[in-house]
Design an enzyme around this catalytic site. Sequence first.
Site, mmCIF file in Angstrom:
data_model
loop_
_atom_site.group_PDB
_atom_site.id
_atom_site.type_symbol
_atom_site.label_atom_id
_atom_site.label_comp_id
_atom_site.label_asym_id
_atom_site.label_seq_id
_atom_site.Cartn_x
_atom_site.Cartn_y
_atom_site.Cartn_z
ATOM 1 N N ARG A 52 0.834 -1.211 0.000
ATOM 2 C CA ARG A 52 0.000 0.000 0.000
ATOM 3 C C ARG A 52 0.865 1.256 0.000
ATOM 4 O O ARG A 52 0.545 2.242 -0.664
ATOM 5 C CB ARG A 52 -0.965 -0.023 1.192
ATOM 6 C CG ARG A 52 -2.027 1.043 1.112
ATOM 7 C CD ARG A 52 -3.129 0.852 2.139
ATOM 8 N NE ARG A 52 -2.652 1.031 3.497
ATOM 9 C CZ ARG A 52 -3.400 0.852 4.591
ATOM 10 N NH1 ARG A 52 -4.656 0.471 4.486
ATOM 11 N NH2 ARG A 52 -2.904 1.043 5.788
ATOM 12 N N LYS A 151 -2.744 6.842 0.917
ATOM 13 C CA LYS A 151 -2.574 7.164 2.340
ATOM 14 C C LYS A 151 -1.506 8.263 2.413
ATOM 15 O O LYS A 151 -0.322 7.996 2.579
ATOM 16 C CB LYS A 151 -2.172 5.907 3.118
ATOM 17 C CG LYS A 151 -2.425 6.032 4.600
ATOM 18 C CD LYS A 151 -2.436 4.687 5.276
ATOM 19 C CE LYS A 151 -2.425 4.811 6.781
ATOM 20 N NZ LYS A 151 -3.558 5.517 7.361
ATOM 21 N N GLU A 184 -16.561 5.724 5.080
ATOM 22 C CA GLU A 184 -15.799 5.093 6.164
ATOM 23 C C GLU A 184 -15.791 6.049 7.344
ATOM 24 O O GLU A 184 -16.407 7.116 7.292
ATOM 25 C CB GLU A 184 -14.373 4.808 5.690
ATOM 26 C CG GLU A 184 -13.622 6.061 5.257
ATOM 27 C CD GLU A 184 -12.208 5.796 4.758
ATOM 28 O OE1 GLU A 184 -11.623 4.759 5.108
ATOM 29 O OE2 GLU A 184 -11.687 6.653 4.020
#
Length: 287
Positions: A52, A151, A184
Amino acid sequence: MPRTIFMNDRLVPEEEARISVFDHGLLYGDGVFEGLRSYSGRVFRLNDHLDRLWASARAICLEIPMSRERLSQAVLDTLIANKLEDGYIRLIVTRGAGTLGLDPNRCHDPQIIIIADTISLYPKEFYEQGLRIVTAATQRIQTAALSPRIKSLNYLNNIMAKLEGLQAGCVEALMLNHKGEVAECTGDNIFVVRGERMLTPPPDAGILEGITRSAVMELASKEDIDCREATLTRHDLYTADECFLTGTAAEVIPVVEIDGRPIGEGIPGPITKKLKDCFHSLVRQNS
Ligand code: PMP
């Protein structure tokens, strides 16, 4: 206790771990990061976190100046240097120092920082009694503006929503996307249980694809629980039998009230409890 920090190519005492005021990570939130966790000295799903991290870096045209193998070893070395068995690890890659303009091509020295610390957990009663959350008015940023799958060091969107949650006396807040669908929470993914089925928003709802989320989906499948990605509205949440959140720090945590509506019986449900237990065994086996 002063910590030992990994900076670029070596471990240094906390007071020597410094970055430039011209680092675009500081000036613009230009950089990427991961939050990882170790259990009994082993990092949970380190490879998935590195995948990620590399995906986030690739998306912002940031070349990580270290091999995966070396970075993976550096994470482990940082844990050992801080004598941490059960810890939280923050792995950061900044764009590096540049000029005061935005141009990332004028930054030539990306900084790699690894911090290992003890994990500050939610109080035990939150896990036993469940969380109350509220919907934030702050929408999750649109994929076309900045993909939530990156991220990045720019977390203001989530912080704005977190502030709203805190102002309402809640430690987490629900974020909807620009279409009003459930995305989320500010630092956790969300699941609901409806009858025999578990549902969670898909990546294109505007979420970070959590590593805990994936682990929980795999656990559900092993336990023969039907788990699917589905577009969810607040109505689906209000009328669900159970709800829980997942995240590296929170692990699996029940939600018992959303916007003043009790979820199901208003207590943590059986599927949530089962997955919480399964997750705890998984992290100890570390597979
Ligand atoms: N969503 C957001 C916005 C997050 O910051 C996090 C924490 N990294 C998560 C979801 C959960 O992801 P993970 O399970 O990988 O920690």
